[in-house]
Scaffold this motif. Structure first.
Motif, mmCIF file in Angstrom:
data_model
loop_
_atom_site.group_PDB
_atom_site.id
_atom_site.type_symbol
_atom_site.label_atom_id
_atom_site.label_comp_id
_atom_site.label_asym_id
_atom_site.label_seq_id
_atom_site.Cartn_x
_atom_site.Cartn_y
_atom_site.Cartn_z
ATOM 1 N N ARG A 119 0.802 -1.218 0.000
ATOM 2 C CA ARG A 119 0.000 0.000 0.000
ATOM 3 C C ARG A 119 0.836 1.270 0.000
ATOM 4 N N SER A 120 2.075 1.168 0.441
ATOM 5 C CA SER A 120 2.917 2.362 0.481
ATOM 6 C C SER A 120 4.381 1.952 0.533
ATOM 7 N N VAL A 121 5.211 2.715 -0.174
ATOM 8 C CA VAL A 121 6.661 2.525 -0.130
ATOM 9 C C VAL A 121 7.282 3.891 0.120
ATOM 10 N N ILE A 122 8.019 4.005 1.198
ATOM 11 C CA ILE A 122 8.670 5.271 1.551
ATOM 12 C C ILE A 122 10.175 5.060 1.536
ATOM 13 N N LEU A 123 10.851 5.842 0.720
ATOM 14 C CA LEU A 123 12.290 5.680 0.522
ATOM 15 C C LEU A 123 13.050 6.841 1.153
ATOM 16 N N SER A 124 12.732 7.095 2.404
ATOM 17 C CA SER A 124 13.398 8.182 3.108
ATOM 18 C C SER A 124 13.216 7.996 4.608
ATOM 19 N N GLN A 125 13.915 8.815 5.358
ATOM 20 C CA GLN A 125 13.800 8.804 6.813
ATOM 21 C C GLN A 125 12.393 9.236 7.216
ATOM 22 N N MET A 126 11.821 8.580 8.228
ATOM 23 C CA MET A 126 10.466 8.907 8.674
ATOM 24 C C MET A 126 10.464 9.390 10.116
ATOM 25 N N ASP A 127 9.468 10.229 10.426
ATOM 26 C CA ASP A 127 9.262 10.614 11.816
ATOM 27 C C ASP A 127 8.103 9.796 12.381
#
Length: 218
Positions: free
Chosen positions: A192-200
Motif C-alpha cells: 500500500r505504500s513505499v517510503i524511501l526516506s527517513q520517517m518521523d
C-alpha cells in the motif's frame, strides 16, 4: 656525442583553426553519445524518479500489487515468512546500523512501533549489508525493541538452496538499494505504500493506521 648546445626539438606547427574545430566536434559528439546513453539507461532503470528513490523505485514491489514472498530469520533464529503474516498489516523497515539516516530515525520508529504494535501492526526491522549480530547490538544500544531480522543475502551465502529456496528467491526479488526503505503491506498482502526516506513518528503512525483502516473495512 650528443651536442647539448644544439636544440634538436622538432618544431610543432600550431593546429589550424579548422583542425581544432574538427577535434572539438569529435569530442562533442562522443560526449553527446555518452550523455544520451546515460539518460536512456537512467530512464530504463527508473532514475527519472530521483529524489523519490530513483532506481530503487523501479526494483521494489509496486504499490497496489501483491507483495512477493519474503523469507529470512529473526534475530532469535526463528524463520520469518511474509506469507505467514497474511491477515495482519505488516511494516517492513530495511535499515542498517552503518546507515546514518537509519540511525537518526530509530527513536522515531521505536515510538511509532509502540503505538502501532498494540493495534495489530507487525513491524520488522530487516538489517541489510551487515552481520545480524551487529544489528541486534545496535538496536539494544539505542533501546529499539521491535523485531530485528537478518539480511536474506547474508543468510543465502551460507544456506542450502535446496532446503531454503524461498530464501534465495527473496534475495533476488527484493533489491533494496535505498536506505532506509519502508514498505507497508495490508492484511491482504497488498503493498500500500513505499517510503524511501527517513520517517518521523507521525508519518509512520499515519501509514500504519491507514493499513488498520483498510483491515477494518468490510
Amino acid at each position: 656525442m650528443t651536442d647539448l648546445t644544439h636544440d634538436n626539438t622538432a618544431s610543432v606547427e600550431p593546429a589550424s583553426g579548422a583542425s581544432r574545430l574538427q577535434q572539438a566536434g569529435v569530442v562533442g559528439a562522443v560526449a553527446l553519445i555518452i550523455i544520451l546513453g546515460a539518460i536512456w539507461i537512467a530512464r530504463d532503470q527508473g532514475a527519472g524518479q530521483l529524489g523519490q528513490g530513483g532506481v530503487n523505485s523501479a526494483l521494489l514491489p509496486s504499490v497496489g500489487e501483491p507483495a512477493p514472498e519474503f523469507m529470512t530469520l529473526y534475530a532469535d533464529g526463528e524463520i520469518m515468512r511474509l506469507s505467514e503474516l497474511e491477515g495482519q498489516p505488516v511494516w517492513l523497515n530495511f535499515w542498517g546500523a552503518w546507515c546514518a539516516p537509519c540511525r537518526a530515525e530509530m527513536p522515531e520508529l521505536q515510538e511509532a512501533w509502540q503505538i502501532l504494535e498494540p493495534q495489530g501492526v507487525k513491524m520488522i526491522g530487516v538489517s541489510l549489508r551487515e552481520n545480524p549480530l551487529e544489528s541486534v547490538a545496535y538496536a539494544d544500544l539505542v533501546g529499539a525493541t521491535f523485531p530485528i531480522a537478518a539480511d536474506p543475502n547474508f543468510l543465502a551465502a551460507v544456506a542450502d538452496p535446496d532446503a531454503f529456496p524461498d530464501l534465495f528467491e527473496t534475495a533476488e526479488t527484493w533489491e533494496i538499494r535505498n536506505f532506509p526503505t519502508h514498505v507497508f503491506i495490508d492484511a491482504d498482502g497488498i503493498v500500500r505504500s513505499v517510503i524511501l526516506s527517513q520517517m518521523d513518528t507521525e508519518t509512520a503512525v499515519a501509514e500504519g493506521e491507514a493499513l488498520l483502516e483498510r483491515a477494518a473495512q468490510p
